[in-house]
Scaffold this active site. Structure first.
Site, PDB file in Angstrom:
ATOM      1  CG  HIS A 200      -0.406  -0.241   2.489  1.00  0.00           C
ATOM      2  ND1 HIS A 200       0.454   1.149   3.210  1.00  0.00           N
ATOM      3  CD2 HIS A 200       0.196  -1.015   3.371  1.00  0.00           C
ATOM      4  CE1 HIS A 200       1.144   0.816   4.099  1.00  0.00           C
ATOM      5  NE2 HIS A 200       0.943  -0.413   4.483  1.00  0.00           N
TER       6      HIS A 200
ATOM      7  CD  GLU B 193       1.852  -5.588   8.235  1.00  0.00           C
ATOM      8  OE1 GLU B 193       2.253  -6.779   7.893  1.00  0.00           O
ATOM      9  OE2 GLU B 193       2.739  -4.847   7.745  1.00  0.00           O
TER      10      GLU B 193
END
Length: 204
Positions: A5, A79
């Site tokens: 990202h 994550e």
């Protein structure tokens, strides 16, 4: 293709983000737009993303740039959970958990943040993701997978057949692209690292 990202306020300040959900900053959105432009003409047919906002925002911007539909969300791409370290810098963590931080830096394959996730657990959910029936059908093009530093490092190590102990040695800048291939191996799957590698998306 695995994509990390774009920038958030926490990634710029060096804070462990984990499962916390800070949004992209303007620089991160610019990174995603530029990334979408760079990926045009590369036969991308779909986009998958972590459910965390910084990844899903990146995925949505890239998908829109490529004229694709809404990205498919998969929680297995989230994550690594950093537990009590989330939202903190290394300097702050060192004051409260010096021994645990030292262990994490030296032996990441056998350590974990307090109340956090181990790298083995991250690898297990990634293996489950890549073993999904989704990949057993023909795909007429490339798939973009927008995720995070931890899962991408683990996937790159697996593709290179390297141990998790090298986790901290793998550079994965924000908005970087990593080309992998998925193949079959003894009834299962195997990740292969392609020779072609794109540099991180730089702001202009």
């Amino acid at each position: 293709m695995l994509i990390r990202h774009g920038h958030t306020e926490w990634s710029r300040s060096g804070r462990y983000q984990g499962r916390c959900d800070p949004p992209l900053v303007s620089e991160g959105r610019d990174q995603a737009r530029q990334l979408g432009q760079r990926l045009k003409g590369q036969s991308v047919v779909s986009v998958l993303t972590s459910p965390l906002r910084r990844a899903s925002e990146t995925a949505s911007i890239v998908a829109e740039s490529l004229g694709l539909g809404v990205p498919l969300v998969d929680p297995r791409l989230a994550e690594m959970a950093y537990g009590q370290w989330e939202g903190m810098t290394q300097a702050e963590i060192r004051l409260r958990w010096p021994d645990q931080l030292r262990q994490w830096k030296l032996l990441p394959d056998s350590a974990a943040p307090p109340a956090g996730e181990t790298l083995v657990k991250v690898r297990e959910r990634l293996n489950e993701f890549f073993a999904d029936p989704l990949w057993h059908q023909p795909i007429a093009g490339r798939v973009l997978i927008v995720s995070h530093l931890g899962p991408i490092r683990v996937a790159l190590l697996q593709a290179a057949q390297q141990p998790l102990s090298l986790f901290r040695q793998i550079p994965v800048p924000t908005a970087s692209v990593h080309h992998l291939m998925l193949g079959s191996s003894r009834g299962g799957f195997k990740l292969y690292k392609k020779l072609q590698e794109q540099k991180p998306c730089a702001l202009q």
